[in-house]
Design a protein around this motif. Structure first.
Motif, PDB file in Angstrom:
ATOM      1  N   ALA A   4      33.315 115.272 -59.978  1.00  0.00           N
ATOM      2  CA  ALA A   4      34.562 114.553 -60.258  1.00  0.00           C
ATOM      3  C   ALA A   4      35.276 115.224 -61.432  1.00  0.00           C
ATOM      4  O   ALA A   4      34.644 115.613 -62.414  1.00  0.00           O
ATOM      5  CB  ALA A   4      34.289 113.099 -60.578  1.00  0.00           C
ATOM      6  N   CYS A   5      36.592 115.338 -61.337  1.00  0.00           N
ATOM      7  CA  CYS A   5      37.347 116.007 -62.405  1.00  0.00           C
ATOM      8  C   CYS A   5      37.967 115.013 -63.378  1.00  0.00           C
ATOM      9  O   CYS A   5      38.635 115.422 -64.331  1.00  0.00           O
ATOM     10  CB  CYS A   5      38.430 116.910 -61.826  1.00  0.00           C
ATOM     11  SG  CYS A   5      39.834 116.038 -61.119  1.00  0.00           S
ATOM     12  N   GLY A   6      37.750 113.721 -63.153  1.00  0.00           N
ATOM     13  CA  GLY A   6      38.317 112.752 -64.073  1.00  0.00           C
ATOM     14  C   GLY A   6      37.974 111.326 -63.691  1.00  0.00           C
ATOM     15  O   GLY A   6      37.311 111.057 -62.677  1.00  0.00           O
ATOM     16  N   LEU A   7      38.453 110.415 -64.536  1.00  0.00           N
ATOM     17  CA  LEU A   7      38.225 108.978 -64.360  1.00  0.00           C
ATOM     18  C   LEU A   7      39.523 108.238 -64.569  1.00  0.00           C
ATOM     19  O   LEU A   7      40.231 108.476 -65.559  1.00  0.00           O
ATOM     20  CB  LEU A   7      37.184 108.480 -65.367  1.00  0.00           C
ATOM     21  CG  LEU A   7      36.992 106.953 -65.475  1.00  0.00           C
ATOM     22  CD1 LEU A   7      36.349 106.416 -64.202  1.00  0.00           C
ATOM     23  CD2 LEU A   7      36.148 106.602 -66.695  1.00  0.00           C
ATOM     24  N   HIS A   8      39.836 107.331 -63.640  1.00  0.00           N
ATOM     25  CA  HIS A   8      40.983 106.448 -63.809  1.00  0.00           C
ATOM     26  C   HIS A   8      40.472 105.046 -64.080  1.00  0.00           C
ATOM     27  O   HIS A   8      39.762 104.463 -63.247  1.00  0.00           O
ATOM     28  CB  HIS A   8      41.890 106.454 -62.578  1.00  0.00           C
ATOM     29  CG  HIS A   8      43.183 105.748 -62.803  1.00  0.00           C
ATOM     30  ND1 HIS A   8      44.339 106.413 -63.168  1.00  0.00           N
ATOM     31  CD2 HIS A   8      43.504 104.427 -62.761  1.00  0.00           C
ATOM     32  CE1 HIS A   8      45.307 105.528 -63.321  1.00  0.00           C
ATOM     33  NE2 HIS A   8      44.824 104.316 -63.092  1.00  0.00           N
ATOM     34  N   LEU A   9      40.805 104.512 -65.251  1.00  0.00           N
ATOM     35  CA  LEU A   9      40.349 103.188 -65.645  1.00  0.00           C
ATOM     36  C   LEU A   9      41.355 102.126 -65.216  1.00  0.00           C
ATOM     37  O   LEU A   9      42.518 102.174 -65.622  1.00  0.00           O
ATOM     38  CB  LEU A   9      40.188 103.111 -67.167  1.00  0.00           C
ATOM     39  CG  LEU A   9      39.107 103.970 -67.816  1.00  0.00           C
ATOM     40  CD1 LEU A   9      39.286 103.969 -69.335  1.00  0.00           C
ATOM     41  CD2 LEU A   9      37.717 103.464 -67.453  1.00  0.00           C
ATOM     42  N   PRO A  10      40.946 101.146 -64.415  1.00  0.00           N
ATOM     43  CA  PRO A  10      41.803  99.973 -64.242  1.00  0.00           C
ATOM     44  C   PRO A  10      41.907  99.268 -65.589  1.00  0.00           C
ATOM     45  O   PRO A  10      41.048  99.453 -66.464  1.00  0.00           O
ATOM     46  CB  PRO A  10      41.052  99.133 -63.206  1.00  0.00           C
ATOM     47  CG  PRO A  10      39.638  99.599 -63.273  1.00  0.00           C
ATOM     48  CD  PRO A  10      39.659 101.034 -63.696  1.00  0.00           C
ATOM     49  N   TRP A  11      42.948  98.479 -65.775  1.00  0.00           N
ATOM     50  CA  TRP A  11      43.177  97.896 -67.102  1.00  0.00           C
ATOM     51  C   TRP A  11      41.982  97.087 -67.595  1.00  0.00           C
ATOM     52  O   TRP A  11      41.642  97.131 -68.784  1.00  0.00           O
ATOM     53  CB  TRP A  11      44.434  97.032 -67.111  1.00  0.00           C
ATOM     54  CG  TRP A  11      44.547  96.278 -68.405  1.00  0.00           C
ATOM     55  CD1 TRP A  11      44.476  94.940 -68.606  1.00  0.00           C
ATOM     56  CD2 TRP A  11      44.687  96.867 -69.707  1.00  0.00           C
ATOM     57  NE1 TRP A  11      44.562  94.649 -69.939  1.00  0.00           N
ATOM     58  CE2 TRP A  11      44.696  95.806 -70.649  1.00  0.00           C
ATOM     59  CE3 TRP A  11      44.804  98.171 -70.173  1.00  0.00           C
ATOM     60  CZ2 TRP A  11      44.820  96.023 -72.014  1.00  0.00           C
ATOM     61  CZ3 TRP A  11      44.925  98.394 -71.535  1.00  0.00           C
ATOM     62  CH2 TRP A  11      44.936  97.323 -72.442  1.00  0.00           C
ATOM     63  N   ARG A  12      41.318  96.351 -66.708  1.00  0.00           N
ATOM     64  CA  ARG A  12      40.189  95.519 -67.151  1.00  0.00           C
ATOM     65  C   ARG A  12      39.092  96.373 -67.781  1.00  0.00           C
ATOM     66  O   ARG A  12      38.379  95.908 -68.675  1.00  0.00           O
ATOM     67  CB  ARG A  12      39.631  94.727 -65.969  1.00  0.00           C
ATOM     68  CG  ARG A  12      38.993  95.563 -64.883  1.00  0.00           C
ATOM     69  CD  ARG A  12      38.448  94.739 -63.730  1.00  0.00           C
ATOM     70  NE  ARG A  12      37.816  95.575 -62.715  1.00  0.00           N
ATOM     71  CZ  ARG A  12      38.476  96.194 -61.758  1.00  0.00           C
ATOM     72  NH1 ARG A  12      39.803  96.064 -61.671  1.00  0.00           N
ATOM     73  NH2 ARG A  12      37.829  96.939 -60.867  1.00  0.00           N
TER      74      ARG A  12
ATOM     75  N   SER B 279      45.520 102.447 -65.879  1.00  0.00           N
ATOM     76  CA  SER B 279      46.557 101.640 -65.232  1.00  0.00           C
ATOM     77  C   SER B 279      47.173 100.699 -66.262  1.00  0.00           C
ATOM     78  O   SER B 279      46.469  99.879 -66.855  1.00  0.00           O
ATOM     79  CB  SER B 279      45.955 100.811 -64.087  1.00  0.00           C
ATOM     80  OG  SER B 279      45.481 101.642 -63.057  1.00  0.00           O
ATOM     81  N   CYS B 280      48.480 100.795 -66.462  1.00  0.00           N
ATOM     82  CA  CYS B 280      49.175  99.991 -67.471  1.00  0.00           C
ATOM     83  C   CYS B 280      50.356  99.246 -66.860  1.00  0.00           C
ATOM     84  O   CYS B 280      50.909  99.659 -65.838  1.00  0.00           O
ATOM     85  CB  CYS B 280      49.670 100.882 -68.607  1.00  0.00           C
ATOM     86  SG  CYS B 280      48.357 101.705 -69.544  1.00  0.00           S
ATOM     87  N   HIS B 281      50.732  98.164 -67.562  1.00  0.00           N
ATOM     88  CA  HIS B 281      51.843  97.336 -67.082  1.00  0.00           C
ATOM     89  C   HIS B 281      52.854  97.022 -68.175  1.00  0.00           C
ATOM     90  O   HIS B 281      53.925  96.492 -67.890  1.00  0.00           O
ATOM     91  CB  HIS B 281      51.308  96.024 -66.498  1.00  0.00           C
ATOM     92  CG  HIS B 281      50.236  96.234 -65.471  1.00  0.00           C
ATOM     93  ND1 HIS B 281      48.901  96.384 -65.806  1.00  0.00           N
ATOM     94  CD2 HIS B 281      50.306  96.355 -64.125  1.00  0.00           C
ATOM     95  CE1 HIS B 281      48.190  96.573 -64.711  1.00  0.00           C
ATOM     96  NE2 HIS B 281      49.008  96.548 -63.677  1.00  0.00           N
TER      97      HIS B 281
END
Length: 323
Positions: A213-221, A240-242
């Motif tokens: 894996a080349c990265g990680l995407h964090l959901p806001w929680r 992920s931001c709002h």
């Protein structure tokens, strides 16, 4: 605002990303100036009453001898940075239409470099988000729904064959931890074969459990739980931001990029409140990291996202095969 903040005036600096043959023009700062010896992108202070575009045309000509059509300049990113003794706003714009051969008109060495050769430690700290923006694509592909893990892999392979994507976020919220890790392990070689990098989605342990894996995407929680960057700097970290508060947290934990939305209504959540382009642009202007617009966007929205200062668009519909 503190007394010190009131006393330190912000300096508006126009910064040029000059691209030719997929390489970027870089200069080295003279030893006797602030941050001397480090590399930098051409540019300089915006004079009172001067537009940032006019400042760039002037500065580029003065520093490199290149002629740049003002209409060719496109916004890249805006960065506010506090050095302690000075505060700067880097107003970064790009052009692919510079005319002539560059030279260091002020005695500074200049050279064309591949973006992959740009290293954080060679630049002033405020320049580092520019490097991220240059390396990231304008489209962040996110996987959509499928009936099974096998079908997800087939749609992933089909989607990558139908449209070139540099980065893919593997999102499968219905899958449990072990099932998701198994899916990610199968997705890595599919992405590699297509020349794409796979970014896993979820908690940090998902990244560490997915070789390749080349990265990680964090959901806001998950991002809200972090006190520092949870993965190495050699991998991509997205959040992920709002809103502005969530962007601030993403910046605090060292995110390389954020997704921001929903900008428009989505098919899956048509009644969910949206922010629209004006609010998106306002939030982007205060974000010192590349921002992808998210929510109901298609490739037709890419120019607007870029005009608002965003990195580009993130989503499913522009590449994921539904049938």
């Amino acid at each position: 605002m503190t007394v010190r903040e009131a006393q330190v005036k912000e300096i508006h600096v126009a910064v040029a990303v000059i691209i030719r043959d997929e390489r970027v023009l870089i200069a080295r700062r003279p030893d006797h100036v602030h941050q001397g010896g480090l590399l930098e992108f051409p540019g300089g202070k915006v004079e009172p009453g001067e537009s940032v575009q006019a400042a760039l045309v002037r500065e580029i000509a003065e520093e490199t001898g290149l002629k740049v059509p003002e209409a060719s300049l496109e916004p890249v990113i805006g960065i506010r940075h506090d050095y302690g003794d000075k505060r700067v706003f880097l107003d970064v714009w790009a052009t692919r239409a510079a005319e002539g051969e560059p030279e260091g008109c002020e005695g500074q060495p200049v050279e064309w470099l591949d973006p992959d050769r740009l290293r954080d430690q060679d630049f002033p700290a405020a320049n580092r988000p520019i490097i991220r923006a240059l390396r990231l694509p304008a489209q962040l592909a996110i996987t959509g729904t499928a009936a099974s893990a096998g079908e997800t892999i087939e749609r992933l392979r089909s989607g990558l064959a139908g449209a070139s994507q540099a980065l893919v976020v593997l999102r499968a919220p219905a899958m449990t931890g072990p099932d998701y890790r198994q899916l990610a392990a199968a997705a890595v070689p599919v992405c590699e074969a297509a020349g794409a990098g796979l970014i896993v989605h979820g908690a940090p342990e998902v990244f560490y459990g997915t070789p390749g894996a080349c990265g990680l995407h964090l959901p806001w929680r998950e991002a809200a739980k972090q006190a520092e960057r949870p993965i190495p700097v050699s991998a991509w970290l997205g959040v992920s931001c709002h809103d502005a508060t969530e962007i601030d947290q993403a910046v605090a934990i060292g995110a390389d990029y954020v997704t921001l939305g929903p900008v428009k209504p989505t098919l899956s959540h048509p009644e969910e409140p949206t922010m629209g382009w004006e609010a998106f642009g306002t939030l982007v202007s205060g974000a010192p990291v590349p921002v992808f617009g998210l929510g109901g966007l298609t490739l037709a929205d890419l120019p607007e996202a870029r005009q608002q200062g965003g990195q580009g668009i993130a989503g499913i519909s522009f590449w994921w095969p539904e049938n």
